[in-house]
Design a protein around this motif. Structure first.
Motif, PDB file in Angstrom:
ATOM      1  N   ILE A  62     -49.444 -88.855  97.323  1.00  0.00           N
ATOM      2  CA  ILE A  62     -49.309 -90.270  97.011  1.00  0.00           C
ATOM      3  C   ILE A  62     -47.877 -90.738  97.230  1.00  0.00           C
ATOM      4  O   ILE A  62     -47.636 -91.785  97.851  1.00  0.00           O
ATOM      5  CB  ILE A  62     -49.759 -90.527  95.554  1.00  0.00           C
ATOM      6  CG1 ILE A  62     -51.273 -90.310  95.417  1.00  0.00           C
ATOM      7  CG2 ILE A  62     -49.382 -91.936  95.109  1.00  0.00           C
ATOM      8  CD1 ILE A  62     -51.758 -90.309  93.978  1.00  0.00           C
TER       9      ILE A  62
ATOM     10  N   THR B 281     -57.187 -86.501  99.034  1.00  0.00           N
ATOM     11  CA  THR B 281     -56.603 -87.156  97.864  1.00  0.00           C
ATOM     12  C   THR B 281     -57.015 -88.620  97.794  1.00  0.00           C
ATOM     13  O   THR B 281     -57.457 -89.110  96.746  1.00  0.00           O
ATOM     14  CB  THR B 281     -55.068 -87.048  97.907  1.00  0.00           C
ATOM     15  OG1 THR B 281     -54.686 -85.668  97.886  1.00  0.00           O
ATOM     16  CG2 THR B 281     -54.429 -87.766  96.726  1.00  0.00           C
ATOM     17  N   LEU B 282     -56.883 -89.331  98.911  1.00  0.00           N
ATOM     18  CA  LEU B 282     -57.257 -90.740  98.942  1.00  0.00           C
ATOM     19  C   LEU B 282     -58.750 -90.909  98.698  1.00  0.00           C
ATOM     20  O   LEU B 282     -59.175 -91.828  97.990  1.00  0.00           O
ATOM     21  CB  LEU B 282     -56.861 -91.351 100.285  1.00  0.00           C
ATOM     22  CG  LEU B 282     -57.193 -92.836 100.467  1.00  0.00           C
ATOM     23  CD1 LEU B 282     -56.468 -93.673  99.420  1.00  0.00           C
ATOM     24  CD2 LEU B 282     -56.833 -93.299 101.869  1.00  0.00           C
TER      25      LEU B 282
ATOM     26  N   ARG C 233     -55.858 -88.538  85.479  1.00  0.00           N
ATOM     27  CA  ARG C 233     -56.550 -87.331  85.907  1.00  0.00           C
ATOM     28  C   ARG C 233     -56.372 -86.208  84.885  1.00  0.00           C
ATOM     29  O   ARG C 233     -55.259 -85.903  84.468  1.00  0.00           O
ATOM     30  CB  ARG C 233     -56.032 -86.851  87.262  1.00  0.00           C
ATOM     31  CG  ARG C 233     -56.235 -87.846  88.388  1.00  0.00           C
ATOM     32  CD  ARG C 233     -57.684 -88.071  88.689  1.00  0.00           C
ATOM     33  NE  ARG C 233     -58.276 -86.887  89.321  1.00  0.00           N
ATOM     34  CZ  ARG C 233     -59.579 -86.741  89.540  1.00  0.00           C
ATOM     35  NH1 ARG C 233     -60.418 -87.673  89.120  1.00  0.00           N
ATOM     36  NH2 ARG C 233     -60.038 -85.674  90.143  1.00  0.00           N
TER      37      ARG C 233
ATOM     38  N   TYR D  11     -51.679 -83.836  94.394  1.00  0.00           N
ATOM     39  CA  TYR D  11     -52.119 -85.222  94.559  1.00  0.00           C
ATOM     40  C   TYR D  11     -50.916 -86.171  94.525  1.00  0.00           C
ATOM     41  O   TYR D  11     -50.788 -87.071  95.361  1.00  0.00           O
ATOM     42  CB  TYR D  11     -53.095 -85.604  93.435  1.00  0.00           C
ATOM     43  CG  TYR D  11     -54.502 -85.103  93.606  1.00  0.00           C
ATOM     44  CD1 TYR D  11     -55.001 -84.727  94.846  1.00  0.00           C
ATOM     45  CD2 TYR D  11     -55.364 -85.010  92.504  1.00  0.00           C
ATOM     46  CE1 TYR D  11     -56.309 -84.271  94.985  1.00  0.00           C
ATOM     47  CE2 TYR D  11     -56.671 -84.562  92.635  1.00  0.00           C
ATOM     48  CZ  TYR D  11     -57.132 -84.191  93.873  1.00  0.00           C
ATOM     49  OH  TYR D  11     -58.417 -83.748  94.009  1.00  0.00           O
TER      50      TYR D  11
ATOM     51  N   TRP E 278     -54.772 -94.183  88.828  1.00  0.00           N
ATOM     52  CA  TRP E 278     -55.731 -93.077  88.988  1.00  0.00           C
ATOM     53  C   TRP E 278     -55.088 -91.735  88.658  1.00  0.00           C
ATOM     54  O   TRP E 278     -55.653 -90.944  87.895  1.00  0.00           O
ATOM     55  CB  TRP E 278     -56.253 -93.087  90.423  1.00  0.00           C
ATOM     56  CG  TRP E 278     -57.136 -91.938  90.759  1.00  0.00           C
ATOM     57  CD1 TRP E 278     -58.436 -91.756  90.378  1.00  0.00           C
ATOM     58  CD2 TRP E 278     -56.791 -90.794  91.554  1.00  0.00           C
ATOM     59  NE1 TRP E 278     -58.918 -90.565  90.879  1.00  0.00           N
ATOM     60  CE2 TRP E 278     -57.933 -89.967  91.608  1.00  0.00           C
ATOM     61  CE3 TRP E 278     -55.638 -90.406  92.227  1.00  0.00           C
ATOM     62  CZ2 TRP E 278     -57.936 -88.765  92.313  1.00  0.00           C
ATOM     63  CZ3 TRP E 278     -55.641 -89.210  92.930  1.00  0.00           C
ATOM     64  CH2 TRP E 278     -56.776 -88.412  92.969  1.00  0.00           C
ATOM     65  N   ILE E 279     -53.901 -91.461  89.208  1.00  0.00           N
ATOM     66  CA  ILE E 279     -53.273 -90.155  89.005  1.00  0.00           C
ATOM     67  C   ILE E 279     -52.852 -89.978  87.546  1.00  0.00           C
ATOM     68  O   ILE E 279     -52.871 -88.859  87.022  1.00  0.00           O
ATOM     69  CB  ILE E 279     -52.056 -89.976  89.949  1.00  0.00           C
ATOM     70  CG1 ILE E 279     -51.616 -88.505  90.004  1.00  0.00           C
ATOM     71  CG2 ILE E 279     -50.907 -90.854  89.525  1.00  0.00           C
ATOM     72  CD1 ILE E 279     -52.619 -87.599  90.653  1.00  0.00           C
TER      73      ILE E 279
ATOM     74  N   SER F  62     -65.552 -96.814 100.819  1.00  0.00           N
ATOM     75  CA  SER F  62     -64.413 -95.898 100.921  1.00  0.00           C
ATOM     76  C   SER F  62     -64.116 -95.615 102.390  1.00  0.00           C
ATOM     77  O   SER F  62     -64.822 -94.823 103.026  1.00  0.00           O
ATOM     78  CB  SER F  62     -64.701 -94.575 100.199  1.00  0.00           C
ATOM     79  OG  SER F  62     -63.679 -93.637 100.455  1.00  0.00           O
TER      80      SER F  62
ATOM     81  N   ALA G 287     -59.538 -90.676  95.045  1.00  0.00           N
ATOM     82  CA  ALA G 287     -59.120 -91.887  94.328  1.00  0.00           C
ATOM     83  C   ALA G 287     -60.074 -93.052  94.601  1.00  0.00           C
ATOM     84  O   ALA G 287     -60.436 -93.805  93.681  1.00  0.00           O
ATOM     85  CB  ALA G 287     -57.698 -92.266  94.731  1.00  0.00           C
TER      86      ALA G 287
ATOM     87  N   TRP H 278     -53.431 -98.883  92.298  1.00  0.00           N
ATOM     88  CA  TRP H 278     -54.602 -98.108  91.897  1.00  0.00           C
ATOM     89  C   TRP H 278     -54.293 -96.610  91.888  1.00  0.00           C
ATOM     90  O   TRP H 278     -54.715 -95.887  90.980  1.00  0.00           O
ATOM     91  CB  TRP H 278     -55.779 -98.395  92.803  1.00  0.00           C
ATOM     92  CG  TRP H 278     -56.913 -97.429  92.580  1.00  0.00           C
ATOM     93  CD1 TRP H 278     -57.381 -96.473  93.425  1.00  0.00           C
ATOM     94  CD2 TRP H 278     -57.690 -97.308  91.373  1.00  0.00           C
ATOM     95  NE1 TRP H 278     -58.396 -95.759  92.841  1.00  0.00           N
ATOM     96  CE2 TRP H 278     -58.612 -96.245  91.575  1.00  0.00           C
ATOM     97  CE3 TRP H 278     -57.692 -97.972  90.146  1.00  0.00           C
ATOM     98  CZ2 TRP H 278     -59.515 -95.862  90.610  1.00  0.00           C
ATOM     99  CZ3 TRP H 278     -58.602 -97.580  89.175  1.00  0.00           C
ATOM    100  CH2 TRP H 278     -59.507 -96.539  89.417  1.00  0.00           C
ATOM    101  N   LEU H 279     -53.557 -96.129  92.889  1.00  0.00           N
ATOM    102  CA  LEU H 279     -53.223 -94.704  92.935  1.00  0.00           C
ATOM    103  C   LEU H 279     -52.390 -94.291  91.732  1.00  0.00           C
ATOM    104  O   LEU H 279     -52.588 -93.204  91.165  1.00  0.00           O
ATOM    105  CB  LEU H 279     -52.476 -94.382  94.236  1.00  0.00           C
ATOM    106  CG  LEU H 279     -53.296 -94.449  95.521  1.00  0.00           C
ATOM    107  CD1 LEU H 279     -52.395 -94.296  96.746  1.00  0.00           C
ATOM    108  CD2 LEU H 279     -54.391 -93.392  95.526  1.00  0.00           C
TER     109      LEU H 279
ATOM    110  N   ASP I  81     -63.423 -92.733  92.785  1.00  0.00           N
ATOM    111  CA  ASP I  81     -63.343 -93.159  91.384  1.00  0.00           C
ATOM    112  C   ASP I  81     -63.333 -94.686  91.280  1.00  0.00           C
ATOM    113  O   ASP I  81     -63.882 -95.256  90.333  1.00  0.00           O
ATOM    114  CB  ASP I  81     -62.099 -92.576  90.727  1.00  0.00           C
ATOM    115  CG  ASP I  81     -62.316 -91.138  90.261  1.00  0.00           C
ATOM    116  OD1 ASP I  81     -63.430 -90.626  90.471  1.00  0.00           O
ATOM    117  OD2 ASP I  81     -61.383 -90.537  89.703  1.00  0.00           O
TER     118      ASP I  81
END
Length: 517
Positions: free
Chosen positions: A135, A221-222, A121, A131, A117-118, A238, A225, A113-114, A228
């Motif tokens: 990660i 950062t987490l 962005r 970010y 997600w990144i 979360s 993410a 997912w990270l 989102d």
């Protein structure tokens, strides 16, 4: 067969699945029309089996009866669960994924997912880079394998505990290397020094620990993410919003007093990460670099508190000589060795900065010298967008190079060390100590709030602090007969006379009082 249960006397009782309950439910046909069935056995009671059967039927009821594709997706999910013996998901979880169009059978991990997600962005490049660093260095190595929908607060607590343990290892390693380097100074003999050098080379290099501020950024950062992921209905909770961290207080700026300079000379330890020169030390530094081509830059940072990137990015078009102001409209930032122009880091960063007459005159002289250098260079001059501060060839200044250049100038000056950013701290401290309203200082620095300014920059120079203490003492009226030897707060006065007491600043109204008769 009598129809009666044999209990423990049954000859098949020892078989694991004999004597337990099972469920069976017809599923929607597969994509090729094949018949499918959900089967599961091993329940210890009819109630337990019935509960799972009811949940299977509730899952099958999520799509509309005429939604062939949706019914097939639910069939795929239950067929997968039956084959893997995974627990049945909740109806709310499946309904959320079904409504959002996400796969019902895939189990995305935090790391997957990270990465997704990144990649999507659309924000500042510097922010994305930070970010991505969080990660790559911390989040994926420590929790990347955890299923996104099963990430819990306990996982994050374990991650940050691991970071703290790693910090202790780094500090111990750094201490050993520092001690070895110190011992090297006392070793005599070429062979002995060669052996010591080889031993130091085999040690891990000096490394930085992950401090409170960095840990707070990792959590941020987490959290971004996961927020989102919640917005896309992939998860509903979360854990990053609930994990506790040590408070990350901004370090207070301290002034290089004589005592602190002596202590630093003896031990090599800085009293604070943020150190500020006294006005005399700042003047000594500026006097000592008056012949440096970038003297005007350091003068501007020391007096008006520009950030490094803002000073490098300043353009002549942004300087208003007649109005005695400059506007922070662009900055130069360095990413992976490449320098690029960008807008200020925030709306508050896009701001006008007032200039004193001396600084205006200094910038005029700097512009004249730059034009002279440009004419001498001719076609070899590099046009970098009309920057106020450039290299000798006209090229723009690389921010990291500027930091290195400043550090060399500090060493040459013989003054106690400060960072280039500490000149900004010093400018704020001088402005506050001079009585400038904190709101004006906030705007000068480009902070989004005055609380950030007061938390970080309200260092008071010792000599001015002493004056404030004396002024406060003089504000308290005292009877002459009540004073004891050695107490001299305020001025002596007669009974019944009127006298003026000290004022806190130049703009304060004189305070008067009449002693009781």
């Amino acid at each position: 067969m009598t129809g009666k249960q044999l209990g423990q006397s049954c000859p098949k009782f020892s078989q694991r699945r004999h004597g337990t309950w099972g469920v069976r439910q017809e599923l929607p046909p597969g994509a090729d029309g094949t018949r499918r069935t959900f089967r599961r056995s091993g329940y210890s009671s009819a109630t337990e089996a019935q509960n799972d059967l009811d949940q299977v039927r509730a899952l099958l009821a999520i799509p509309e009866t005429d939604d062939t594709d949706g019914r097939q997706r639910l069939g795929d999910l239950l067929e997968h669960i039956a084959s893997t013996r995974e627990p049945l998901p909740t109806v709310d979880e499946v309904r959320r994924k079904f409504r959002s169009g996400h796969s019902l059978t895939s189990r995305i991990t935090v790391g997957e997912w990270l990465d997704t997600w990144i990649a999507g962005r659309k924000i500042r490049r510097t922010t994305v880079r930070r970010y991505a660093q969080d990660i790559r260095v911390h989040l994926k190595p420590r929790i990347g394998h955890v299923r996104l929908d099963r990430l819990r607060v306990a996982d994050l607590t374990e991650m940050f505990n691991g970071i703290a343990e790693r910090n202790m290892e780094i500090e111990e390693s750094n201490a050993l290397r520092r001690a070895a380097i110190a011992e090297l100074k006392n070793i005599r003999g070429r062979d002995a020094r060669r052996i010591a050098h080889a031993a130091i080379k085999e040690m891990p290099p000096f490394r930085r620990t992950t401090g409170p501020t960095a840990r707070k950024h990792i959590r941020s950062t987490l959290r971004a993410a996961l927020n989102d992921a919640i917005a896309q209905e992939i998860i509903t909770f979360s854990p990053a919003a609930h994990v506790e961290l040590d408070s990350a207080r901004r370090p207070k700026a301290l002034v290089w007093t004589k005592e602190r300079v002596a202590r630093f000379t003896a031990t090599g330890e800085r009293p604070s990460p943020v150190m500020v020169w006294t006005p005399a030390q700042t003047g000594q530094f500026l006097d000592g670099i008056a012949d440096d081509p970038l003297y005007a830059l350091f003068h501007l940072v020391a007096l008006r508190g520009l950030r490094r990137a803002e000073a490098c990015g300043l353009r002549w078009v942004d300087v208003d000589f007649s109005g005695r102001t400059l506007t922070i409209a662009k900055q130069l930032v360095e990413n992976d060795g490449e320098v690029e122009e960008s807008d200020p880091k925030s709306d508050a960063g896009d701001r006008p900065v007032a200039l004193d007459a001396e600084t205006v005159a200094l910038l005029r002289r700097h512009r004249a010298k730059q034009r002279k250098a440009q004419m001498a260079a001719g076609e070899a001059w590099v046009d970098c967008g009309g920057r106020v501060f450039t290299r000798e060839s006209g090229e723009w200044i690389v921010p990291n190079w500027l930091t290195d250049h400043f550090e060399r100038l500090v060493v040459r000056s013989g003054l106690p060390p400060v960072r280039l950013h500490d000149l900004r701290h010093g400018a704020a401290t001088l402005a506050l100590a001079a009585g400038t309203d904190i709101k004006i200082v906030q705007e000068m620095l480009g902070h989004s709030s005055s609380s950030l300014t007061s938390d970080t920059y309200t260092s008071v120079l010792p000599e001015l602090a002493q004056e404030a203490a004396e002024a406060a003492a003089r504000m308290i009226p005292r009877q002459a007969s009540a004073r004891t030897a050695g107490l001299t707060s305020g001025s002596q006065g007669h009974q019944g006379s009127t006298r003026t007491v000290g004022k806190p600043d130049l703009n304060a109204t004189k305070l008067q009082f009449k002693a009781a008769s």
